[in-house]
Structure formats: C-alpha cells, structure tokens
Design a protein around this motif. Structure first.
Motif, mmCIF file in Angstrom:
data_model
loop_
_atom_site.group_PDB
_atom_site.id
_atom_site.type_symbol
_atom_site.label_atom_id
_atom_site.label_comp_id
_atom_site.label_asym_id
_atom_site.label_seq_id
_atom_site.Cartn_x
_atom_site.Cartn_y
_atom_site.Cartn_z
ATOM 1 N N GLY A 1 1.419 -39.746 21.680
ATOM 2 C CA GLY A 1 1.361 -38.454 21.009
ATOM 3 C C GLY A 1 2.561 -38.187 20.128
ATOM 4 O O GLY A 1 2.448 -37.550 19.073
ATOM 5 N N SER B 1 -1.174 -37.155 15.251
ATOM 6 C CA SER B 1 -1.197 -36.517 16.565
ATOM 7 C C SER B 1 -0.561 -35.131 16.452
ATOM 8 O O SER B 1 0.393 -34.936 15.695
ATOM 9 C CB SER B 1 -0.411 -37.360 17.563
ATOM 10 N N LYS B 2 -1.072 -34.180 17.211
ATOM 11 C CA LYS B 2 -0.521 -32.819 17.162
ATOM 12 C C LYS B 2 0.920 -32.767 17.665
ATOM 13 O O LYS B 2 1.666 -31.852 17.322
ATOM 14 C CB LYS B 2 -1.402 -31.870 17.971
ATOM 15 N N TYR C 1 3.104 -35.247 17.146
ATOM 16 C CA TYR C 1 3.854 -36.253 16.385
ATOM 17 C C TYR C 1 5.263 -35.744 16.076
ATOM 18 O O TYR C 1 5.458 -34.631 15.581
ATOM 19 C CB TYR C 1 3.122 -36.564 15.081
ATOM 20 N N TYR D 1 -6.395 -42.583 22.457
ATOM 21 C CA TYR D 1 -5.774 -42.453 21.136
ATOM 22 C C TYR D 1 -6.331 -43.480 20.142
ATOM 23 O O TYR D 1 -5.676 -43.782 19.144
ATOM 24 C CB TYR D 1 -4.253 -42.635 21.255
ATOM 25 N N HIS E 1 -6.243 -42.634 16.500
ATOM 26 C CA HIS E 1 -4.879 -42.453 16.009
ATOM 27 C C HIS E 1 -4.178 -43.796 15.802
ATOM 28 O O HIS E 1 -3.408 -43.961 14.857
ATOM 29 C CB HIS E 1 -4.091 -41.571 16.978
#
Length: 259
Positions: A27, A33-34, A36, A106, A109
């Motif tokens: 993350g 990613s929120k 990040y 993920y 991502h």
C-alpha cells in the motif's frame, strides 16, 4: 497441542502475518494505492498490528510462534525440540501463502506500478558504462522481502542479530509470566516490541527478524509472473535467515544465564 494443530495453526498465523505485513508495504510503495507514500511509520505500525492479529488468531492452535527464530529460541531455552519441525514447516508454507494472497489483493496495482515507464527503465539502466545490470533487485522486492539500505554484510547481519535477540528475549520473558500467557496482553506487548524495533532498528535492513517472513515471500517473488520485477536478490537472502537464527540463540543464552 497436537502436531497437526501446530502445523495448521502456524500456516494460518504466518499467512495472516505476511498478508497484512506485505499488504501494508504494498500500500505504501505501489502507485495508485490510497496509502501510497505514507512512509516508514505506517509500515512499522502495520507490521506490529499484523503480529497482534496473527497471534490472536493462531494462538489457541499453536501458541502462534509465527517465526522460526522464536521457535528456535524457545527450543534452545526449554530443551524441547519435538515439535520444531511442525512449527518450521507451517511457518514457511504460511509465509508463502500470505505473500501470494498479498499479491492477489494488490494484483492490479502491481501491474499498473510495474508497467509505468519510469519503473520499466530502472532495471535496464546501467549504474556505470558497461554491461546492463540485469541482476539488480526489482522495484517491488521490498513488498515481499527485506533489503539493506547500505549493503555491508557484516553490519547487516549484526543488525538482524541484535534486533531479533531483543524480540526473542521479550517473547521468552512473556512465556514465563503466567499473567501474560493467559491474556491478550502478551500478544499486544510482542506487537509493540515489533513496532519499536521497526522504528529503532528497522532503518538499516528493513528488520526481517523472521527467517520465514523473508525467505518464503522471496521464493514467491521469484515465482510470480510480475512484469519488470528484477532479481529476487538471492545474494543477500542468507542474511535475514542466519541473522535472526543467531539472534534467537543469543537471546536464549542470555535468558538462561540471567533469568
């Protein structure tokens, strides 16, 4: 507890540990990613909470060692080795399962991050004139395993020994305290120790302090079909295995000598 309870408990507990631990790293480091860019403090707390959750879930089945260094430290301190193979096998399988689950969580991502033009250029850019460095670690290896910021094997090994010795010594002290054994407080203390180690001694190497936590996900990294992932850095892989095991032996020796 039976060998089967230990085996499956360690698979479950270690899988939860790595799912949450690798998940918080993913993350923080993966684009889109929120979380990040949230930073090292988030990673340290994420790993601590992962330990607490894993201990809470797997504790009734296996005692939730979830770490070969803890298992070896307890065995050296107590002299009881009969269940060690079941613990170690469960921990390795659980670590690989947890890393795979984190990859699945993920998946998009990883694809977006590693197809980024800037990332694609990194593994192929030579550090100096000459042949391309195809062996260098990839940009997301840190999601799966540890790597030093300054590659000095003696220092890196020493850091892992010291950090793991503190962790295992804390676990051994909890193990002889009946009030902590029978409550969730013991798991919380271990979790906070992991957070503290991350903040204090995690900077040089990323604080593996757990051979299964590093080796299992590193194997998964090597096997996964990730684009542009680079090397799994096998030349460093022995340090986060040998260092924690040596730290566990040191902690067990100190515990027997002093307590």
């Amino acid at each position: 507890m039976s060998s089967s309870d230990i085996f499956f408990g360690e698979i479950l507990g270690t899988a939860v540990l790595i799912l949450m631990g690798a998940g918080v790293v993913a993350g923080v480091v993966l684009r889109k990613s929120k979380s990040y860019g949230a930073g090292w403090i988030v990673i340290a707390f994420g790993w601590g909470l992962a330990v607490m959750t894993a201990v809470f879930i797997a504790g009734p089945l296996s005692g939730a060692h979830i770490n070969p260094a803890v298992t070896v430290g307890i065995a050296l301190d107590s002299g009881e080795w009969g269940d060690v193979p079941a613990y170690l096998a469960g921990q390795m399988l659980g670590a690989m399962l947890g890393a795979t689950l984190a990859w699945l969580a993920y998946y998009g991502h990883f694809q977006a991050h590693l197809h980024d033009a800037e990332i694609i250029a990194v593994p192929e850019k030579p550090a100096h004139p000459g042949p391309v460095e195809t062996h260098r670690p990839g940009p997301v290896l840190g999601v799966f395993s540890t790597a030093p910021e300054i590659r000095r094997p003696v220092q890196n090994l020493t850091t892992e020994i010291i950090a793991t010795a503190v962790l295992v010594l804390a676990v051994l002290r909890i193990g002889v305290n009946e009030q902590l054994q029978v409550t969730a407080l013991g798991g919380l203390i271990v979790a906070l120790v992991v957070v503290g180690l991350g903040m204090s001694l995690g900077g040089p190497t990323g604080y593996a302090i757990n051979p299964a936590r590093d080796l299992g996900p590193r194997i998964v990294h090597a096997l996964l079909p990730l684009p542009n992932k680079g090397s799994s850095d096998w030349s460093y892989a022995w340090i986060p295995v040998a260092g924690p095991l040596a730290g566990a032996a040191l902690a067990a020796g100190l515990h027997r000598l002093l307590f």
